[in-house]
Design a protein around this motif. Structure first.
Motif, PDB file in Angstrom:
ATOM      1  N   GLY A 175     -84.638 -72.981 -22.705  1.00 43.89           N
ATOM      2  CA  GLY A 175     -84.108 -71.688 -23.098  1.00 43.89           C
ATOM      3  C   GLY A 175     -84.986 -70.925 -24.071  1.00 43.89           C
ATOM      4  O   GLY A 175     -84.677 -69.775 -24.401  1.00 43.89           O
ATOM      5  N   GLU A 176     -86.074 -71.531 -24.522  1.00 42.36           N
ATOM      6  CA  GLU A 176     -86.961 -70.850 -25.472  1.00 42.36           C
ATOM      7  C   GLU A 176     -87.841 -69.837 -24.742  1.00 42.36           C
ATOM      8  O   GLU A 176     -88.390 -70.108 -23.686  1.00 42.36           O
ATOM      9  N   THR A 177     -88.011 -68.652 -25.350  1.00 40.71           N
ATOM     10  CA  THR A 177     -88.840 -67.597 -24.772  1.00 40.71           C
ATOM     11  C   THR A 177     -90.312 -67.935 -24.923  1.00 40.71           C
ATOM     12  O   THR A 177     -90.763 -68.299 -26.019  1.00 40.71           O
ATOM     13  N   VAL A 178     -91.064 -67.801 -23.831  1.00 41.65           N
ATOM     14  CA  VAL A 178     -92.492 -68.132 -23.863  1.00 41.65           C
ATOM     15  C   VAL A 178     -93.366 -67.010 -23.291  1.00 41.65           C
ATOM     16  O   VAL A 178     -94.591 -67.144 -23.243  1.00 41.65           O
ATOM     17  N   GLY A 179     -92.768 -65.912 -22.845  1.00 45.76           N
ATOM     18  CA  GLY A 179     -93.558 -64.829 -22.268  1.00 45.76           C
ATOM     19  C   GLY A 179     -92.695 -63.642 -21.910  1.00 45.76           C
ATOM     20  O   GLY A 179     -91.502 -63.568 -22.282  1.00 45.76           O
ATOM     21  N   THR A 180     -93.278 -62.715 -21.166  1.00 49.18           N
ATOM     22  CA  THR A 180     -92.601 -61.472 -20.806  1.00 49.18           C
ATOM     23  C   THR A 180     -92.893 -61.115 -19.363  1.00 49.18           C
ATOM     24  O   THR A 180     -94.041 -61.236 -18.910  1.00 49.18           O
ATOM     25  N   LEU A 181     -91.870 -60.677 -18.651  1.00 51.07           N
ATOM     26  CA  LEU A 181     -92.031 -60.118 -17.312  1.00 51.07           C
ATOM     27  C   LEU A 181     -92.137 -58.606 -17.461  1.00 51.07           C
ATOM     28  O   LEU A 181     -91.275 -57.983 -18.077  1.00 51.07           O
ATOM     29  N   THR A 182     -93.218 -58.017 -16.936  1.00 51.41           N
ATOM     30  CA  THR A 182     -93.415 -56.574 -17.037  1.00 51.41           C
ATOM     31  C   THR A 182     -93.330 -55.938 -15.656  1.00 51.41           C
ATOM     32  O   THR A 182     -93.712 -56.534 -14.656  1.00 51.41           O
ATOM     33  N   VAL A 183     -92.823 -54.716 -15.642  1.00 47.82           N
ATOM     34  CA  VAL A 183     -92.756 -53.912 -14.417  1.00 47.82           C
ATOM     35  C   VAL A 183     -93.401 -52.573 -14.725  1.00 47.82           C
ATOM     36  O   VAL A 183     -92.958 -51.859 -15.631  1.00 47.82           O
ATOM     37  N   GLY A 184     -94.453 -52.217 -13.993  1.00 50.06           N
ATOM     38  CA  GLY A 184     -95.185 -50.998 -14.261  1.00 50.06           C
ATOM     39  C   GLY A 184     -96.096 -51.162 -15.457  1.00 50.06           C
ATOM     40  O   GLY A 184     -96.388 -52.275 -15.905  1.00 50.06           O
ATOM     41  N   SER A 185     -96.550 -50.032 -16.008  1.00 50.88           N
ATOM     42  CA  SER A 185     -97.431 -50.052 -17.173  1.00 50.88           C
ATOM     43  C   SER A 185     -97.203 -48.783 -17.977  1.00 50.88           C
ATOM     44  O   SER A 185     -96.333 -47.984 -17.643  1.00 50.88           O
ATOM     45  N   GLY A 186     -97.992 -48.607 -19.035  1.00 48.28           N
ATOM     46  CA  GLY A 186     -97.864 -47.405 -19.839  1.00 48.28           C
ATOM     47  C   GLY A 186     -96.698 -47.469 -20.800  1.00 48.28           C
ATOM     48  O   GLY A 186     -96.034 -48.499 -20.950  1.00 48.28           O
ATOM     49  N   PRO A 187     -96.398 -46.359 -21.473  1.00 46.25           N
ATOM     50  CA  PRO A 187     -95.343 -46.355 -22.490  1.00 46.25           C
ATOM     51  C   PRO A 187     -93.951 -46.612 -21.933  1.00 46.25           C
ATOM     52  O   PRO A 187     -93.069 -47.055 -22.655  1.00 46.25           O
ATOM     53  N   GLY A 188     -93.727 -46.335 -20.646  1.00 45.90           N
ATOM     54  CA  GLY A 188     -92.420 -46.571 -20.045  1.00 45.90           C
ATOM     55  C   GLY A 188     -92.314 -47.905 -19.327  1.00 45.90           C
ATOM     56  O   GLY A 188     -91.392 -48.114 -18.531  1.00 45.90           O
ATOM     57  N   GLN A 189     -93.227 -48.816 -19.609  1.00 44.19           N
ATOM     58  CA  GLN A 189     -93.226 -50.117 -18.943  1.00 44.19           C
ATOM     59  C   GLN A 189     -91.946 -50.896 -19.239  1.00 44.19           C
ATOM     60  O   GLN A 189     -91.466 -50.934 -20.367  1.00 44.19           O
ATOM     61  N   VAL A 190     -91.371 -51.506 -18.197  1.00 41.31           N
ATOM     62  CA  VAL A 190     -90.187 -52.351 -18.355  1.00 41.31           C
ATOM     63  C   VAL A 190     -90.652 -53.731 -18.820  1.00 41.31           C
ATOM     64  O   VAL A 190     -91.561 -54.324 -18.232  1.00 41.31           O
ATOM     65  N   LYS A 191     -90.037 -54.243 -19.877  1.00 34.88           N
ATOM     66  CA  LYS A 191     -90.410 -55.547 -20.422  1.00 34.88           C
ATOM     67  C   LYS A 191     -89.167 -56.391 -20.629  1.00 34.88           C
ATOM     68  O   LYS A 191     -88.225 -55.951 -21.292  1.00 34.88           O
ATOM     69  N   VAL A 192     -89.152 -57.601 -20.040  1.00 32.29           N
ATOM     70  CA  VAL A 192     -88.013 -58.508 -20.170  1.00 32.29           C
ATOM     71  C   VAL A 192     -88.548 -59.891 -20.553  1.00 32.29           C
ATOM     72  O   VAL A 192     -89.434 -60.425 -19.881  1.00 32.29           O
ATOM     73  N   PRO A 193     -88.020 -60.503 -21.621  1.00 33.39           N
ATOM     74  CA  PRO A 193     -88.472 -61.837 -22.006  1.00 33.39           C
ATOM     75  C   PRO A 193     -88.127 -62.875 -20.932  1.00 33.39           C
ATOM     76  O   PRO A 193     -87.099 -62.771 -20.258  1.00 33.39           O
ATOM     77  N   VAL A 194     -88.994 -63.871 -20.781  1.00 36.86           N
ATOM     78  CA  VAL A 194     -88.734 -64.996 -19.877  1.00 36.86           C
ATOM     79  C   VAL A 194     -88.731 -66.274 -20.695  1.00 36.86           C
ATOM     80  O   VAL A 194     -89.462 -66.407 -21.678  1.00 36.86           O
TER      81      VAL A 194
END
Length: 465
Positions: free
Chosen positions: A427-446
């Motif tokens: 359950g510990e966070t070790v990274g991030t899933l990104t969608v797209g790029s730039g200032p509006g990039q979607v970022k979700v911890p994995v």
């Protein structure tokens, strides 16, 4: 009478005087005495052992030879095995890596939409980090008027960094800047020779009040007096940004041979909005100068419809031109829209270009949509320990992609430059899933689905790489 034979003793003496003496014979000494006088002949180890123990060496056979070799080499093999095991255990482990198993891209259904383009001139619009929504009109170089001041501000901020809210260095006002403040048919702000204005106020004057005299003052200040040298910097920056259809001939944009295209200006708009101080300035509907005098923003988009700048420019030859920026909050993100509308000649040209730009901005805001592509708890990848070990990664929340019909956005796993840990609790966070790029990039911890552990002893001992 016959002589008689000499006596034996005399014969022996005579012989001794007539023949060379022979070497004395080696006496037959006892064994103990003989070892003191000369070295023993070499013996094989087993023969020597047999001699010392009074036991003869057994006759050699293939089996005895093999056993003898085993006895000799076994300790060496064991020692070598121990050394290799220690080396394997002490070797640095490979750096763990994040590997994506979810699809590397997501496509929005439907055909690419058409934004609300102007009826004349040329235009281009993008959502930074997502891509372009296309262009309108022939992208040929045309006069851009005061839109050129965006490059002036970009070069100044690149050469003289300024944080949001800072006043920056003080700029001496020269006689030329004071004189140009009263030029007819130019947008200027009043300044007096001998006074000083801060870099922040100078940028406010250039970007909001569109002050030609201050734009030229900044050019001289940056280069130590040469506006021509500053123009060279402007063109060099345009080349670096890939603005292949752009030529600057002055810092204010008043000259008709300062030309560009909508596509090129969007490239500049995306880059200059990276400066936080610039964004804070151009989104203001007005500002107060050092004397308390208020100056309104000639960009009539601000502050409506989530518009945040950037710069209009109008002359009779150029018509109405506007490089604009706006935002759209959607899917938990804030998307940055950059657009340019050039060559608007319907009077009044400033109102026309502002109106056309507003319609284009609003249409793009409406075209943006969000779609869920991953649910919380879904496996999206794994941690690869480099030695064959894999630990599943799951999204810690729902993942939403932002885009428009026909757009394809990229997905990626990243450690954010921090590196992937070798161990982690479930359950510990070790990274991030990104969608797209730039200032509006979607970022979700994995996070790791189960405990992440370093490779075991067996894996370390048998590793090859």
């Amino acid at each position: 009478p016959t002589p008689s034979a000499p006596p034996p003793a005399a014969a022996a003496a005579a012989t001794a005087t007539t023949a060379p003496a022979e070497a004395p014979a080696v006496p037959d000494l006892p064994e103990a005495e003989r070892t003191k006088q000369q070295p023993l002949p070499p013996h094989r180890p087993l023969e020597l052992l047999a001699e010392l123990t009074n036991k003869p060496a057994p006759p050699p056979t293939p089996l005895r030879t093999a056993l003898r070799r085993i006895k000799i080499w076994s300790p060496l093999v064991v020692l070598l095995a121990i050394v290799l095991a220690v080396v394997q255990l002490l070797r640095p482990l490979p750096e763990p890596e994040l590997k994506l198993t979810a699809p590397a891209a997501y496509s929005f259904g439907g055909e690419k939409p058409e934004p609300a383009w102007p009826s004349e001139g040329q235009a281009a619009v993008e959502v930074e980090g997502l891509g372009s929504l296309g262009t309108y009109g022939e992208q040929k170089p045309v006069p851009i008027a005061s839109v050129a001041k965006v490059m002036t501000a970009y070069v100044i901020l690149r050469e003289h960094p300024l944080k949001a809210g800072e006043e920056g260095p003080r700029i001496p006002v020269d006689q030329r800047a004071e004189k140009e403040a009263s030029l007819p048919n130019e947008s200027t702000v009043p300044v007096e020779a001998g006074e000083e204005i801060t870099l922040s106020e100078a940028l406010h004057a250039v970007m909001i009040a569109s002050a030609n005299n201050v734009a030229r003052l900044l050019a001289r200040w940056d280069t130590g007096g040469s506006e021509e040298e500053f123009v060279k910097k402007m063109n060099a920056a345009a080349k670096e940004l890939g603005m292949t259809d752009t030529t600057y001939t002055d810092a204010s944009g008043l000259r008709q041979d300062t030309v560009s295209t909508a596509v090129d200006q969007v490239k500049l708009g995306k880059k200059v909005m990276d400066f936080e101080a610039f964004r804070e300035i151009v989104k203001k509907p007005s500002y107060d100068d050092r004397n308390g005098r208020n100056h309104r923003n000639w960009n009539g988009l601000v502050p409506y419809d989530n518009a945040i700048g950037i710069k209009p420019g109008t002359t009779t030859a150029a018509g109405g031109n506007l490089l604009f920026a706006g935002e759209k909050e959607i899917g938990g993100t804030r998307q940055l829209i950059i657009g340019a509308v050039l060559g608007q000649h319907r009077p009044s040209i400033i109102d026309t270009v502002v109106g056309e730009s507003r319609e284009l901005l609003v249409s793009v805001q409406k075209l943006l949509r969000a779609e869920q592509i991953v649910r919380k708890g879904d496996v999206v990848g794994y941690v690869d320990d480099g030695l064959g070990g894999r630990t599943a990664l799951v999204a810690t929340e729902d993942v939403t992609a932002v885009g428009w019909s026909g757009l394809e956005v990229e997905l990626a796993l990243t450690d954010g430059g921090k590196g992937v840990p070798g161990t982690a609790e479930a359950g510990e966070t070790v990274g991030t899933l990104t969608v797209g790029s730039g200032p509006g990039q979607v970022k979700v911890p994995v996070a790791v689905r189960e405990e992440l552990a370093e490779p075991g002893v067996g894996t370390r001992l048998t590793r090859v790489l």
